[in-house]
Design a protein around this motif. Structure first.
Motif, PDB file in Angstrom:
ATOM      1  N   ARG A 192       0.858  -1.178   0.000  1.00  0.00           N
ATOM      2  CA  ARG A 192       0.000   0.000   0.000  1.00  0.00           C
ATOM      3  C   ARG A 192       0.894   1.229   0.000  1.00  0.00           C
ATOM      4  NH1 ARG A 192      -5.031  -0.803   2.167  1.00  0.00           N
ATOM      5  NH2 ARG A 192      -5.012   1.149   3.290  1.00  0.00           N
TER       6      ARG A 192
ATOM      7  N   ARG B  41       2.113   4.888   0.644  1.00  0.00           N
ATOM      8  CA  ARG B  41       1.740   5.963   1.554  1.00  0.00           C
ATOM      9  C   ARG B  41       1.180   7.122   0.742  1.00  0.00           C
ATOM     10  NH1 ARG B  41       5.396   6.535   6.742  1.00  0.00           N
ATOM     11  NH2 ARG B  41       6.301   4.463   6.863  1.00  0.00           N
ATOM     12  N   VAL B  42       0.145   7.762   1.279  1.00  0.00           N
ATOM     13  CA  VAL B  42      -0.453   8.883   0.547  1.00  0.00           C
ATOM     14  C   VAL B  42      -0.584  10.121   1.417  1.00  0.00           C
ATOM     15  CG1 VAL B  42      -1.801   7.342  -0.955  1.00  0.00           C
ATOM     16  CG2 VAL B  42      -2.855   8.293   1.100  1.00  0.00           C
ATOM     17  N   ASP B  43      -0.546  11.252   0.761  1.00  0.00           N
ATOM     18  CA  ASP B  43      -0.959  12.519   1.360  1.00  0.00           C
ATOM     19  C   ASP B  43      -2.203  12.952   0.587  1.00  0.00           C
ATOM     20  OD1 ASP B  43       2.427  13.885   1.736  1.00  0.00           O
ATOM     21  OD2 ASP B  43       1.271  12.520   3.003  1.00  0.00           O
ATOM     22  N   ILE B  44      -3.168  13.490   1.303  1.00  0.00           N
ATOM     23  CA  ILE B  44      -4.382  13.976   0.627  1.00  0.00           C
ATOM     24  C   ILE B  44      -4.617  15.424   1.037  1.00  0.00           C
ATOM     25  CG2 ILE B  44      -6.860  13.644   0.282  1.00  0.00           C
ATOM     26  CD1 ILE B  44      -6.490  10.728   1.065  1.00  0.00           C
TER      27      ILE B  44
ATOM     28  N   PHE C 283      -9.182  18.025  -5.071  1.00  0.00           N
ATOM     29  CA  PHE C 283      -8.475  17.139  -4.146  1.00  0.00           C
ATOM     30  C   PHE C 283      -7.186  16.737  -4.839  1.00  0.00           C
ATOM     31  CE2 PHE C 283     -11.556  16.308  -0.889  1.00  0.00           C
ATOM     32  CZ  PHE C 283     -12.783  16.494  -1.499  1.00  0.00           C
TER      33      PHE C 283
ATOM     34  N   LEU D  25      -1.260  12.432  -3.323  1.00  0.00           N
ATOM     35  CA  LEU D  25       0.137  12.121  -3.664  1.00  0.00           C
ATOM     36  C   LEU D  25       0.452  10.755  -3.081  1.00  0.00           C
ATOM     37  CD1 LEU D  25       0.108  15.430  -2.615  1.00  0.00           C
ATOM     38  CD2 LEU D  25       2.213  15.251  -3.909  1.00  0.00           C
TER      39      LEU D  25
ATOM     40  N   ARG E 229     -17.189   6.810  -6.649  1.00  0.00           N
ATOM     41  CA  ARG E 229     -16.536   7.731  -5.727  1.00  0.00           C
ATOM     42  C   ARG E 229     -15.286   7.156  -5.093  1.00  0.00           C
ATOM     43  NH1 ARG E 229     -20.622   8.774  -1.581  1.00  0.00           N
ATOM     44  NH2 ARG E 229     -22.402   7.955  -2.700  1.00  0.00           N
TER      45      ARG E 229
ATOM     46  N   ARG F 125      -3.898   0.602  -3.853  1.00  0.00           N
ATOM     47  CA  ARG F 125      -4.573   1.371  -2.803  1.00  0.00           C
ATOM     48  C   ARG F 125      -5.920   1.818  -3.321  1.00  0.00           C
ATOM     49  NH1 ARG F 125      -2.206   4.684   1.934  1.00  0.00           N
ATOM     50  NH2 ARG F 125      -4.146   5.024   3.029  1.00  0.00           N
ATOM     51  N   GLU F 126      -6.924   1.732  -2.431  1.00  0.00           N
ATOM     52  CA  GLU F 126      -8.250   2.253  -2.761  1.00  0.00           C
ATOM     53  C   GLU F 126      -8.559   3.390  -1.817  1.00  0.00           C
ATOM     54  OE1 GLU F 126     -10.445  -1.780  -4.390  1.00  0.00           O
ATOM     55  OE2 GLU F 126     -11.242  -0.718  -2.647  1.00  0.00           O
ATOM     56  N   LEU F 127      -8.989   4.491  -2.357  1.00  0.00           N
ATOM     57  CA  LEU F 127      -9.302   5.660  -1.543  1.00  0.00           C
ATOM     58  C   LEU F 127     -10.729   6.116  -1.826  1.00  0.00           C
ATOM     59  CD1 LEU F 127      -5.995   7.629  -2.164  1.00  0.00           C
ATOM     60  CD2 LEU F 127      -6.611   6.417  -0.098  1.00  0.00           C
ATOM     61  N   PRO F 128     -11.637   5.839  -0.903  1.00  0.00           N
ATOM     62  CA  PRO F 128     -12.984   6.362  -1.108  1.00  0.00           C
ATOM     63  C   PRO F 128     -12.964   7.874  -0.921  1.00  0.00           C
ATOM     64  CG  PRO F 128     -12.871   4.912   0.812  1.00  0.00           C
ATOM     65  CD  PRO F 128     -11.483   5.103   0.325  1.00  0.00           C
ATOM     66  N   LEU F 129     -13.553   8.574  -1.831  1.00  0.00           N
ATOM     67  CA  LEU F 129     -13.585  10.029  -1.735  1.00  0.00           C
ATOM     68  C   LEU F 129     -15.021  10.523  -1.688  1.00  0.00           C
ATOM     69  CD1 LEU F 129     -10.788  10.956  -4.279  1.00  0.00           C
ATOM     70  CD2 LEU F 129     -10.650  10.982  -1.815  1.00  0.00           C
ATOM     71  N   VAL F 130     -15.150  11.774  -1.340  1.00  0.00           N
ATOM     72  CA  VAL F 130     -16.493  12.342  -1.217  1.00  0.00           C
ATOM     73  C   VAL F 130     -17.061  12.577  -2.592  1.00  0.00           C
ATOM     74  CG1 VAL F 130     -15.872  13.416   0.939  1.00  0.00           C
ATOM     75  CG2 VAL F 130     -15.572  14.675  -1.196  1.00  0.00           C
ATOM     76  N   GLU F 131     -18.335  12.877  -2.629  1.00  0.00           N
ATOM     77  CA  GLU F 131     -18.922  13.242  -3.903  1.00  0.00           C
ATOM     78  C   GLU F 131     -18.442  14.625  -4.282  1.00  0.00           C
ATOM     79  OE1 GLU F 131     -22.918  12.584  -1.370  1.00  0.00           O
ATOM     80  OE2 GLU F 131     -23.156  13.373  -3.390  1.00  0.00           O
TER      81      GLU F 131
ATOM     82  N   LEU G   6     -15.066  11.089   4.833  1.00  0.00           N
ATOM     83  CA  LEU G   6     -13.766  10.845   4.202  1.00  0.00           C
ATOM     84  C   LEU G   6     -12.725  10.521   5.256  1.00  0.00           C
ATOM     85  CD1 LEU G   6     -11.555  11.015   2.005  1.00  0.00           C
ATOM     86  CD2 LEU G   6     -11.553  13.467   2.316  1.00  0.00           C
TER      87      LEU G   6
ATOM     88  N   MET H 226     -10.668   7.082   5.775  1.00  0.00           N
ATOM     89  CA  MET H 226      -9.208   7.083   5.777  1.00  0.00           C
ATOM     90  C   MET H 226      -8.691   6.412   7.048  1.00  0.00           C
ATOM     91  SD  MET H 226      -7.948   8.475   3.048  1.00  0.00           S
ATOM     92  CE  MET H 226      -9.186   7.509   2.255  1.00  0.00           C
TER      93      MET H 226
ATOM     94  N   LEU I  79      -9.036   2.627   6.795  1.00  0.00           N
ATOM     95  CA  LEU I  79      -8.028   2.037   5.929  1.00  0.00           C
ATOM     96  C   LEU I  79      -6.665   2.063   6.606  1.00  0.00           C
ATOM     97  CD1 LEU I  79      -8.956   3.635   2.499  1.00  0.00           C
ATOM     98  CD2 LEU I  79      -9.075   1.232   3.068  1.00  0.00           C
TER      99      LEU I  79
ATOM    100  N   ARG J 185      -4.802  13.848   5.014  1.00  0.00           N
ATOM    101  CA  ARG J 185      -3.981  12.727   5.418  1.00  0.00           C
ATOM    102  C   ARG J 185      -2.542  13.036   5.067  1.00  0.00           C
ATOM    103  NH1 ARG J 185      -4.247   8.522   7.908  1.00  0.00           N
ATOM    104  NH2 ARG J 185      -6.408   9.035   8.210  1.00  0.00           N
ATOM    105  N   ARG J 186      -1.647  12.760   6.024  1.00  0.00           N
ATOM    106  CA  ARG J 186      -0.226  12.910   5.716  1.00  0.00           C
ATOM    107  C   ARG J 186       0.497  11.652   6.178  1.00  0.00           C
ATOM    108  NH1 ARG J 186       3.254  17.779   5.938  1.00  0.00           N
ATOM    109  NH2 ARG J 186       1.993  18.662   7.602  1.00  0.00           N
ATOM    110  N   GLU J 187       0.790  10.764   5.243  1.00  0.00           N
ATOM    111  CA  GLU J 187       1.489   9.525   5.563  1.00  0.00           C
ATOM    112  C   GLU J 187       2.930   9.556   5.077  1.00  0.00           C
ATOM    113  OE1 GLU J 187      -0.785   6.503   3.630  1.00  0.00           O
ATOM    114  OE2 GLU J 187      -2.531   6.778   4.914  1.00  0.00           O
ATOM    115  N   ARG J 188       3.173  10.367   4.091  1.00  0.00           N
ATOM    116  CA  ARG J 188       4.496  10.397   3.474  1.00  0.00           C
ATOM    117  C   ARG J 188       5.401  11.258   4.327  1.00  0.00           C
ATOM    118  NH1 ARG J 188       3.821  13.544  -0.826  1.00  0.00           N
ATOM    119  NH2 ARG J 188       5.551  12.761  -2.042  1.00  0.00           N
TER     120      ARG J 188
END
Lengths: 117, 154
Positions: A12, A14-17, A24, A27, A45, A75-81, B15, B19, B22, B98-101
């Motif tokens: 998986r 790592r992500v930043d959102i 949105f 990364l 979504r 990786r699966e990321l559910p996002l808002v509408e 959201l 997150m 997960l 979210r900040r994982e990196r």
């Protein structure tokens, strides 16, 4: 051990959102993936990221130090509408995938004018 | 355990909960990550090391860096990997969900199994993967020693 899949393990990333007024931004660290081997889908979504990564060393390599494995990224990321799916874009550089998910106009904050009564 | 809700929560809350779920579930191959200490690994970057008769090979994953951000030095039987990854700086008014990196400076010493020829080190950096090849010093290469039966003439 040979098999049909290029690698036995999946990782998986790592992500930043980040969310700002217009989009949105996701990364994801996916070192060893390449532009041609990354698949991104957006459905129901949910943003799904997949990167196919082949083993970089042969099966018979004897590691002196082995601190991480090499394999596919998933990786699966559910996002808002409120994401405008048609305008999703992504770029991949230095092992980092950046996905831009523009908000649909509905989802952007709208300034409501106030008129004198 | 995901609590039941009587009313639909705001999308942003949903959201964040997704997150978190997960995140708490199987996090994968990485150690637990704390936002205040981005490079929480005891040693960053993680490294894989192997060798053959002539060379020592080191590979490390350093996504998000450019070759200018990485400093490699070799001395004796130690390779040092140093660098810095800039932190994500969301724009004014943006929300970081979210900040994982990780981000920040790092310095890692990899001990090599043999002395190397410091003049013959090659390094490449592709798609966030650093590959270093170090040629073993001549004296360090193992030499096969013939075994003769005791009493034999040759």
């Amino acid at each position: 051990m040979t098999g049909d899949k290029p690698s036995a393990w999946s990782y998986r990333p790592r992500v930043d959102i980040v969310e700002d007024t217009d989009e949105f931004t996701v990364l994801a660290d996916m070192p060893g993936a390449s532009v041609d081997n990354i698949r991104i889908t957006f459905e129901n979504r949910t943003l799904t990221i997949h990167g196919t990564v082949s083993a970089r060393q042969g099966h018979d390599v004897e590691f002196l130090t082995h601190e991480y494995g090499v394999g596919d990224f998933d990786r699966e990321l559910p996002l808002v509408e409120g994401v405008n799916a048609d305008r999703i874009s992504a770029e991949f550089e230095h092992g980092v995938l950046t996905v831009h998910l523009p908000k649909s106009d509905r989802a952007k904050p709208r300034r409501i004018p106030v008129r004198e009564a | 355990m995901f609590a039941c809700r009587l009313t639909e929560p705001r999308p942003i809350v949903r959201l964040r909960d997704e997150m978190d779920r997960l995140f708490e579930r199987f996090f994968g191959d990485y150690e637990p990550y704390r936002a205040w200490d981005p490079f929480n690994l005891r040693r960053y970057p993680a490294a894989n090391v192997w060798q053959d008769e002539d060379d020592i090979f080191i590979e490390a994953e350093l996504p998000g860096l450019t070759t200018d951000d990485i400093e490699l030095t070799v001395l004796g039987n130690e390779l040092t990997i140093k660098g810095e990854r800039a932190a994500l700086r969301p724009k004014e008014g943006a929300t970081l969900h979210r900040r994982e990196r990780g981000a920040g400076t790092f310095s890692r010493v990899v001990h090599l199994p043999a002395n190397v020829n410091e003049g013959k080190v090659e390094a490449a950096f592709n798609n966030g993967v650093l590959s270093v090849t170090l040629a073993k010093a001549r004296a360090a290469k193992s030499r096969r020693i013939p075994v003769r039966a005791k009493g034999a003439t040759t």
